[in-house]
Design a protein around this motif. Structure first.
Motif, mmCIF file in Angstrom:
data_model
loop_
_atom_site.group_PDB
_atom_site.id
_atom_site.type_symbol
_atom_site.label_atom_id
_atom_site.label_comp_id
_atom_site.label_asym_id
_atom_site.label_seq_id
_atom_site.Cartn_x
_atom_site.Cartn_y
_atom_site.Cartn_z
ATOM 1 N N THR A 268 0.833 -1.193 0.000
ATOM 2 C CA THR A 268 0.000 0.000 0.000
ATOM 3 C C THR A 268 0.868 1.243 0.000
ATOM 4 O O THR A 268 1.848 1.324 0.749
ATOM 5 C CB THR A 268 -0.919 0.015 1.238
ATOM 6 N N GLY A 269 0.503 2.204 -0.834
ATOM 7 C CA GLY A 269 1.086 3.529 -0.763
ATOM 8 C C GLY A 269 0.220 4.385 0.148
ATOM 9 O O GLY A 269 -1.000 4.445 -0.030
ATOM 10 N N ARG A 270 0.858 5.031 1.144
ATOM 11 C CA ARG A 270 0.111 5.837 2.111
ATOM 12 C C ARG A 270 0.574 7.287 2.013
ATOM 13 O O ARG A 270 1.774 7.571 2.015
ATOM 14 C CB ARG A 270 0.306 5.281 3.528
ATOM 15 N N TYR A 271 -0.407 8.195 1.970
ATOM 16 C CA TYR A 271 -0.123 9.594 1.682
ATOM 17 C C TYR A 271 -0.804 10.479 2.709
ATOM 18 O O TYR A 271 -1.946 10.224 3.116
ATOM 19 C CB TYR A 271 -0.604 9.935 0.259
ATOM 20 N N THR A 272 -0.095 11.504 3.162
ATOM 21 C CA THR A 272 -0.628 12.463 4.115
ATOM 22 C C THR A 272 -1.278 13.624 3.379
ATOM 23 O O THR A 272 -1.109 13.786 2.157
ATOM 24 C CB THR A 272 0.488 13.005 5.010
ATOM 25 N N ALA A 273 -1.984 14.462 4.130
ATOM 26 C CA ALA A 273 -2.576 15.652 3.528
ATOM 27 C C ALA A 273 -1.493 16.541 2.923
ATOM 28 O O ALA A 273 -1.714 17.196 1.893
ATOM 29 C CB ALA A 273 -3.395 16.411 4.569
ATOM 30 N N GLY A 274 -0.315 16.581 3.548
ATOM 31 C CA GLY A 274 0.785 17.354 2.983
ATOM 32 C C GLY A 274 1.230 16.820 1.629
ATOM 33 O O GLY A 274 1.645 17.586 0.752
ATOM 34 N N ASP A 275 1.140 15.497 1.445
ATOM 35 C CA ASP A 275 1.513 14.910 0.159
ATOM 36 C C ASP A 275 0.572 15.336 -0.959
ATOM 37 O O ASP A 275 0.962 15.326 -2.132
ATOM 38 C CB ASP A 275 1.513 13.380 0.247
ATOM 39 N N PHE A 276 -0.671 15.703 -0.613
ATOM 40 C CA PHE A 276 -1.628 16.072 -1.655
ATOM 41 C C PHE A 276 -1.130 17.257 -2.477
ATOM 42 O O PHE A 276 -1.471 17.388 -3.658
ATOM 43 C CB PHE A 276 -3.000 16.405 -1.060
ATOM 44 N N THR A 277 -0.342 18.149 -1.855
ATOM 45 C CA THR A 277 0.191 19.293 -2.595
ATOM 46 C C THR A 277 1.509 18.951 -3.297
ATOM 47 O O THR A 277 1.889 19.616 -4.253
ATOM 48 C CB THR A 277 0.407 20.493 -1.665
ATOM 49 N N ARG A 278 2.190 17.912 -2.822
ATOM 50 C CA ARG A 278 3.442 17.500 -3.466
ATOM 51 C C ARG A 278 3.211 16.628 -4.685
ATOM 52 O O ARG A 278 4.069 16.509 -5.563
ATOM 53 C CB ARG A 278 4.333 16.766 -2.445
ATOM 54 N N LEU A 279 2.069 15.991 -4.736
ATOM 55 C CA LEU A 279 1.709 15.122 -5.849
ATOM 56 C C LEU A 279 1.024 15.917 -6.955
ATOM 57 O O LEU A 279 0.449 16.980 -6.705
ATOM 58 C CB LEU A 279 0.802 14.004 -5.365
ATOM 59 N N SER A 280 1.057 15.398 -8.159
ATOM 60 C CA SER A 280 0.421 16.054 -9.305
ATOM 61 C C SER A 280 -1.044 15.681 -9.394
ATOM 62 O O SER A 280 -1.417 14.522 -9.147
ATOM 63 C CB SER A 280 1.131 15.655 -10.603
ATOM 64 N N ALA A 281 -1.887 16.641 -9.759
ATOM 65 C CA ALA A 281 -3.326 16.417 -9.898
ATOM 66 C C ALA A 281 -3.767 16.642 -11.333
ATOM 67 O O ALA A 281 -3.088 17.327 -12.113
ATOM 68 C CB ALA A 281 -4.095 17.355 -8.952
ATOM 69 N N TRP A 282 -4.908 16.073 -11.662
ATOM 70 C CA TRP A 282 -5.488 16.269 -12.996
ATOM 71 C C TRP A 282 -5.849 17.727 -13.191
ATOM 72 O O TRP A 282 -6.369 18.382 -12.283
ATOM 73 C CB TRP A 282 -6.738 15.401 -13.139
ATOM 74 N N GLU A 283 -5.569 18.220 -14.348
ATOM 75 C CA GLU A 283 -5.929 19.592 -14.707
ATOM 76 C C GLU A 283 -6.553 19.579 -16.100
ATOM 77 O O GLU A 283 -6.093 18.838 -16.980
ATOM 78 C CB GLU A 283 -4.682 20.483 -14.716
ATOM 79 N N PRO A 284 -7.606 20.358 -16.312
ATOM 80 C CA PRO A 284 -8.227 20.372 -17.649
ATOM 81 C C PRO A 284 -7.258 20.867 -18.705
ATOM 82 O O PRO A 284 -6.429 21.745 -18.430
ATOM 83 C CB PRO A 284 -9.422 21.323 -17.469
ATOM 84 N N VAL A 285 -7.339 20.296 -19.877
ATOM 85 C CA VAL A 285 -6.486 20.730 -20.982
ATOM 86 C C VAL A 285 -6.990 22.079 -21.488
ATOM 87 O O VAL A 285 -8.194 22.241 -21.742
ATOM 88 C CB VAL A 285 -6.508 19.686 -22.119
ATOM 89 N N PRO A 286 -6.101 23.095 -21.616
ATOM 90 C CA PRO A 286 -6.551 24.415 -22.069
ATOM 91 C C PRO A 286 -7.173 24.345 -23.456
ATOM 92 O O PRO A 286 -6.774 23.529 -24.283
ATOM 93 C CB PRO A 286 -5.245 25.227 -22.106
#
Length: 286
Positions: A268-286
């Motif tokens: 299992t990969g375990r992530y903290t709330a702080g990791d949410f900003t270090r990880l990349s998120a989906w963004e709409p294509v311009p």
């Protein structure tokens, strides 16, 4: 496949004032008996109804459990888990089922794709390089959630996803388990409203958990959302996808989500709330 998170904001901002139903008589007692062997009760405290017709195989359950250290200990190597591991080793080799090997494979496969699919390599790379999260053996609670879905739909022959909200408070664990006959998870307001009500009365949303499938023998257009670009992507990596991270950020803002668990049933990969900003998120294509 990653969670479908495009409608997350509307779901999470539903009324948090709904009253969480009380457990059915005897539910807590059954849970207290089952925790000695770290097993979920055979029946949930609540089966959550939906306002609209469910998709095939869809169900949403709430479990009320004693908050025991047994849930957080490494998962037992029971017969089901042994068979699952052996089947994966037969396909991938002993080294091929290790978390780092799966992350490296996913990173390389996605890095070779065109945008936007190429960006899925980013979180695999970040976890491999130690920039976010930790990876370790699957816990007993994570395995029992995985096992519950695997008993409904065999994970290797018919891959599907589960998702679960894990809340902690007053000496109890309240677990909201969701699953359906699909690769991907559908967020429902009937569940998120109950979670919001629990948070409002003092429970802490310690984690959102879901599994990343292993997917073999893929064919473009199949039930695994396979495209010509992903036909050789086996999956099973425990780094969150771009849409996973987008969902986590929304859950953190709306519900105070403290962490996230991505499991393949073995690790299992375990992530903290702080990791949410270090990880990349989906963004709409311009």
């Amino acid at each position: 496949m990653p969670m479908r998170a495009l409608a997350l904001t509307a779901l999470l901002l539903g009324s948090a004032a709904c009253r969480t139903p009380r457990p059915e008589a005897g539910a807590a007692a059954r849970a207290d008996l089952s925790v000695a062997t770290c097993e979920l009760p055979s029946s949930p405290a609540e089966l959550i109804p939906l306002a609209e017709a469910p998709i095939p195989g869809e169900l949403h359950e709430r479990f009320d459990l004693p908050d025991s250290p047994a849930w957080w200990a490494p998962a037992p190597e029971d017969a089901e888990r042994q068979r699952y591991r052996e089947a994966l080793v037969a396909r991938l080799g002993a080294g091929g089922v290790e978390a780092r090997a799966l992350l490296a494979r996913s990173r390389e496969q996605f890095a070779a794709q065109a945008l936007p699919l190429r960006r899925e390599a980013e979180n695999n790379a970040r976890v491999l390089e130690g920039g976010a999260g930790t990876v370790g053996p699957t816990s007993c609670l994570e395995w029992r959630l995985f096992q519950r879905q695997a008993r409904r739909f065999p994970m290797l022959e018919h891959p599907t996803e589960f998702s679960a909200y894990v809340l902690r408070g007053q000496g109890r664990l309240h677990v909201y388990f969701s699953g359906a006959d699909r690769a991907g998870a559908k967020l429902r307001s009937e569940v998120t409203e109950r979670v919001a009500a629990e948070v409002a009365r003092g429970f802490v949303l310690v984690a959102h958990a879901h599994n990343h499938n292993f997917m073999f023998d893929r064919v473009p257009g199949d039930r695994l959302w396979t495209t010509p670009e992903t036909v050789n992507v086996v999956g099973g990596g425990v780094a969150p996808s771009l849409t996973d991270v987008q969902a986590y950020r929304g859950m953190h803002e709306a519900l105070g989500l403290q962490g996230a668990w991505v499991t393949n049933g073995l690790e299992t990969g375990r992530y903290t709330a702080g990791d949410f900003t270090r990880l990349s998120a989906w963004e709409p294509v311009p």
